[in-house]
Design a protein around this motif. Structure first.
Motif, mmCIF file in Angstrom:
data_model
loop_
_atom_site.group_PDB
_atom_site.id
_atom_site.type_symbol
_atom_site.label_atom_id
_atom_site.label_comp_id
_atom_site.label_asym_id
_atom_site.label_seq_id
_atom_site.Cartn_x
_atom_site.Cartn_y
_atom_site.Cartn_z
ATOM 1 N N VAL B 52 48.014 -96.721 -12.606
ATOM 2 C CA VAL B 52 47.249 -97.658 -12.671
ATOM 3 C C VAL B 52 46.276 -96.630 -14.149
ATOM 4 O O VAL B 52 46.680 -96.717 -15.547
ATOM 5 N N ASP B 53 45.492 -96.041 -13.497
ATOM 6 C CA ASP B 53 44.676 -94.703 -14.515
ATOM 7 C C ASP B 53 45.082 -93.250 -13.842
ATOM 8 O O ASP B 53 45.494 -92.887 -12.625
ATOM 9 N N HIS B 54 45.340 -92.511 -14.958
ATOM 10 C CA HIS B 54 45.520 -90.909 -14.321
ATOM 11 C C HIS B 54 45.188 -89.883 -15.250
ATOM 12 O O HIS B 54 45.427 -90.114 -15.860
ATOM 13 N N ASP B 55 44.057 -89.508 -14.377
ATOM 14 C CA ASP B 55 43.257 -88.792 -15.480
ATOM 15 C C ASP B 55 42.383 -87.403 -14.755
ATOM 16 O O ASP B 55 42.048 -87.511 -14.215
ATOM 17 N N LEU B 56 43.388 -86.279 -14.829
ATOM 18 C CA LEU B 56 43.604 -84.858 -13.889
ATOM 19 C C LEU B 56 42.398 -84.469 -14.725
ATOM 20 O O LEU B 56 42.871 -83.334 -15.243
#
Lengths: 80, 161
Positions: B52-56
């Motif tokens: 859903v969220d992917h903030d690396l």
């Protein structure tokens, strides 16, 4: 504890430090018996930790196999 | 893909797995950095993951859910501790709603490129046995727990080595 220390080529203080680490991890249980401190191994905890680590190992082996599949597929990542 | 080393440390509740892939480090990094690729391997086949969220980024979050055969959704999250593309990634992980109060399980991923291949080391440090049991629920999906015999078999393999 002193009896335990005699079994290893290290000082009683060093053995006490190792035992303290094992106690924190729940792998041994300490009880006082007169002047002696008894160290009892929590076999169940060790066995349980090993079994759970083995489950995670299999989980990761599955993931690593699938990563291999993703890498082998030249269209990998283009799938929507 | 070849698994070249495994260490199960029951005192430290730490699992280390070293594997090798015949691909450049930038390519292997993509399986973590691209959410569509991550979805293809994170969940088991019967519980595919949807990211859903992917903030690396440092302090960033990854959230996902895995959908079971009956349509049930198991939610999980990562909180990124540090990231250094394409060499390293460290994150806390958990399931259900993120909880800042409890000690979390951490995973550390290190990629090293050698000629013609990439070595990936994954170190997972668990906070507690209870944490491990909870994570396994989402990691494998309900009803896909291993038979005791399989666990014994894998324990026997490592003991012998």
């Amino acid at each position: 504890m002193s009896g335990l220390a005699r079994l290893y080529p290290m000082s009683t203080t060093a053995v006490q430090k190792h035992v303290a680490v094992l106690e924190d991890a729940g792998l041994v249980h300490l009880t006082r018996h007169g002047r002696e401190q008894l160290v009892k191994t929590e076999i169940d905890t060790i066995a349980k930790a090993q079994a759970l680590l083995a489950e995670f190992e299999l989980l990761w082996r599955g993931r690593l196999d699938r990563i291999g599949d993703v890498l082998a597929n030249r269209l990998g990542g283009d799938r929507s | 893909m070849t698994v070249i080393a495994v260490d199960r440390d029951s005192a430290a509740l730490t699992l280390t797995i070293v594997s090798e892939f015949g691909a450049p480090v930038e390519r292997v990094w993509q399986v973590w950095a691209d959410p569509r690729q991550l979805e293809r391997w994170w969940g088991p086949p019967n519980y595919p993951a949807t990211v859903v969220d992917h903030d690396l980024t440092n302090g960033g979050r990854v959230t996902y859910y895995m959908t079971g055969p009956d349509g049930e959704k198991l939610h999980g999250w990562w909180r990124i501790i540090s990231v250094d593309p394409p060499r390293s990634l460290e994150f806390e992980e958990g399931c259900g709603p993120p909880n800042e109060d409890l000690p979390a399980t951490t995973a550390e991923v290190r990629l090293v490129e050698t000629p013609a291949k990439t070595t990936m080391t994954i170190i997972t440090r668990f906070a507690s046995i209870a944490d491990m049991e909870q994570l396994l629920g989402i990691g494998k999906g309900e009803g896909t727990r291993l038979a005791v015999g399989q666990i014994d078999a894998i324990l026997a393999i490592t003991t012998a080595s």
